[in-house]
Design an enzyme around this catalytic site. Structure first.
Site, PDB file in Angstrom:
ATOM      1  N   ASP A  74     -31.732  -1.385 -24.461  1.00 47.45           N
ATOM      2  CA  ASP A  74     -31.290  -2.054 -23.235  1.00 47.45           C
ATOM      3  C   ASP A  74     -30.022  -2.854 -23.536  1.00 47.45           C
ATOM      4  OD1 ASP A  74     -32.939  -2.977 -20.392  1.00 47.45           O
ATOM      5  OD2 ASP A  74     -31.170  -4.127 -21.013  1.00 47.45           O
ATOM      6  N   ILE A  75     -29.065  -2.799 -22.638  1.00 46.62           N
ATOM      7  CA  ILE A  75     -27.767  -3.461 -22.835  1.00 46.62           C
ATOM      8  C   ILE A  75     -27.909  -4.986 -22.743  1.00 46.62           C
ATOM      9  CG2 ILE A  75     -26.949  -3.581 -20.431  1.00 46.62           C
ATOM     10  CD1 ILE A  75     -24.323  -2.299 -21.430  1.00 46.62           C
ATOM     11  N   HIS A 109     -37.787   4.219 -15.543  1.00 48.59           N
ATOM     12  CA  HIS A 109     -37.638   3.862 -16.954  1.00 48.59           C
ATOM     13  C   HIS A 109     -38.766   2.943 -17.365  1.00 48.59           C
ATOM     14  CE1 HIS A 109     -35.280   1.208 -14.355  1.00 48.59           C
ATOM     15  NE2 HIS A 109     -35.594   0.216 -15.168  1.00 48.59           N
ATOM     16  N   ASN A 152     -40.847  -1.743 -13.774  1.00 53.38           N
ATOM     17  CA  ASN A 152     -40.522  -2.427 -12.531  1.00 53.38           C
ATOM     18  C   ASN A 152     -40.402  -1.367 -11.438  1.00 53.38           C
ATOM     19  OD1 ASN A 152     -40.376  -4.963 -13.787  1.00 53.38           O
ATOM     20  ND2 ASN A 152     -38.253  -4.624 -14.385  1.00 53.38           N
ATOM     21  N   HIS A 205     -39.693   0.006 -19.767  1.00 53.30           N
ATOM     22  CA  HIS A 205     -39.172  -1.004 -20.688  1.00 53.30           C
ATOM     23  C   HIS A 205     -40.194  -1.134 -21.819  1.00 53.30           C
ATOM     24  CE1 HIS A 205     -36.160  -3.043 -17.960  1.00 53.30           C
ATOM     25  NE2 HIS A 205     -36.930  -2.529 -17.025  1.00 53.30           N
ATOM     26  N   GLY A 222     -38.159  -6.320  -9.253  1.00 51.33           N
ATOM     27  CA  GLY A 222     -37.087  -6.454 -10.242  1.00 51.33           C
ATOM     28  C   GLY A 222     -36.411  -5.159 -10.628  1.00 51.33           C
ATOM     29  N   GLN A 223     -36.752  -4.052  -9.966  1.00 49.29           N
ATOM     30  CA  GLN A 223     -36.082  -2.791 -10.315  1.00 49.29           C
ATOM     31  C   GLN A 223     -34.650  -2.796  -9.801  1.00 49.29           C
ATOM     32  OE1 GLN A 223     -38.032   0.840  -8.997  1.00 49.29           O
ATOM     33  NE2 GLN A 223     -36.733   2.120 -10.312  1.00 49.29           N
TER      34      GLN A 223
HETATM   35  P1  AMP Z   1     -34.741  -2.606 -14.056  1.00 50.55           P
HETATM   36  O1  AMP Z   1     -34.191  -3.942 -13.606  1.00 50.55           O
HETATM   37  O2  AMP Z   1     -36.228  -2.613 -14.335  1.00 50.55           O
HETATM   38  O3  AMP Z   1     -34.334  -1.512 -13.092  1.00 50.55           O
HETATM   39  O4  AMP Z   1     -34.098  -2.312 -15.465  1.00 50.55           O
HETATM   40  C1  AMP Z   1     -32.803  -1.806 -15.610  1.00 50.55           C
HETATM   41  C2  AMP Z   1     -32.398  -2.129 -17.009  1.00 50.55           C
HETATM   42  O5  AMP Z   1     -31.261  -1.358 -17.344  1.00 50.55           O
HETATM   43  C3  AMP Z   1     -32.013  -3.601 -17.230  1.00 50.55           C
HETATM   44  O6  AMP Z   1     -32.865  -4.174 -18.215  1.00 50.55           O
HETATM   45  C4  AMP Z   1     -30.558  -3.513 -17.704  1.00 50.55           C
HETATM   46  O7  AMP Z   1     -30.238  -4.475 -18.686  1.00 50.55           O
HETATM   47  C5  AMP Z   1     -30.487  -2.104 -18.238  1.00 50.55           C
HETATM   48  N1  AMP Z   1     -29.154  -1.508 -18.250  1.00 50.55           N
HETATM   49  C6  AMP Z   1     -28.234  -1.524 -17.250  1.00 50.55           C
HETATM   50  N2  AMP Z   1     -27.142  -0.816 -17.609  1.00 50.55           N
HETATM   51  C7  AMP Z   1     -27.393  -0.339 -18.867  1.00 50.55           C
HETATM   52  C8  AMP Z   1     -26.636   0.444 -19.783  1.00 50.55           C
HETATM   53  N3  AMP Z   1     -25.414   0.925 -19.494  1.00 50.55           N
HETATM   54  N4  AMP Z   1     -27.187   0.723 -20.992  1.00 50.55           N
HETATM   55  C9  AMP Z   1     -28.413   0.244 -21.303  1.00 50.55           C
HETATM   56  N5  AMP Z   1     -29.182  -0.492 -20.476  1.00 50.55           N
HETATM   57  C10 AMP Z   1     -28.674  -0.786 -19.273  1.00 50.55           C
END
Ligand code: AMP
Ligand code: ZN
Length: 120
Positions: free
Chosen positions: A36-37, A106, A93, A108, A99-100
């Site tokens: 995760d970024i 995906h 999520n 987590h 929180g999605q």
């Molecule tokens: P959610 O809020 O459950 O939809 O999770 C989306 C996740 O994607 C968040 O934890 C972000 O930090 C992560 N995210 C967004 N852009 C990227 C990216 N380019 N590479 C890796 N993770 C990312």
């Protein structure tokens, strides 16, 4: 649009296509996993199916076998990342209110620190 087809405006479909870089930690023919970024724990990995479904409800209904493969990959990664003890958390999520923010399903995978319950 056919179920599971790549979506042009989907961030994770772009990562799957190699159009956006990611730190990949695991992949097989069905799933991809990358860091995760914006990590929320020492280990924070996203595990995604190669097929595009918006959330785990849609994936679970349409592709139960693939859903199992996603969880099996998460378990394998948890072993490889050495977070099985004392424990880890898998979160899906589902919906903006939960929180999605990215609407390509995906998991987590979070670990490497203590976790509280109930979650926020
Ligand atoms: P959610 O809020 O459950 O939809 O999770 C989306 C996740 O994607 C968040 O934890 C972000 O930090 C992560 N995210 C967004 N852009 C990227 C990216 N380019 N590479 C890796 N993770 C990312
Ligand atoms: Zn997608």
């Amino acid at each position: 649009m056919a179920a599971g087809e790549p979506q042009a405006d989907c961030l994770f479909c772009k990562i799957l296509a190699g159009d956006i870089p990611a730190t990949v930690v695991y992949e097989n023919k069905d799933v991809l996993a990358f860091r995760d970024i914006n990590p929320q724990a020492p280990v924070h990995i996203l595990v995604i199916p190669r097929l595009h479904y918006a959330n785990v409800g849609e994936l679970g209904s349409a592709e139960p076998e693939l859903t199992g493969k996603l969880l099996a990959a998460a378990a394998e990664i948890a072993n490889a990342e050495d977070i099985v003890e004392p424990g880890y958390r898998i979160v899906f999520n589902t919906g903006a209110g939960a929180g999605q923010t990215v609407f390509h399903v995906h998991a987590h995978l979070l670990g490497g620190r203590g976790m509280q319950w109930p979650p926020g």
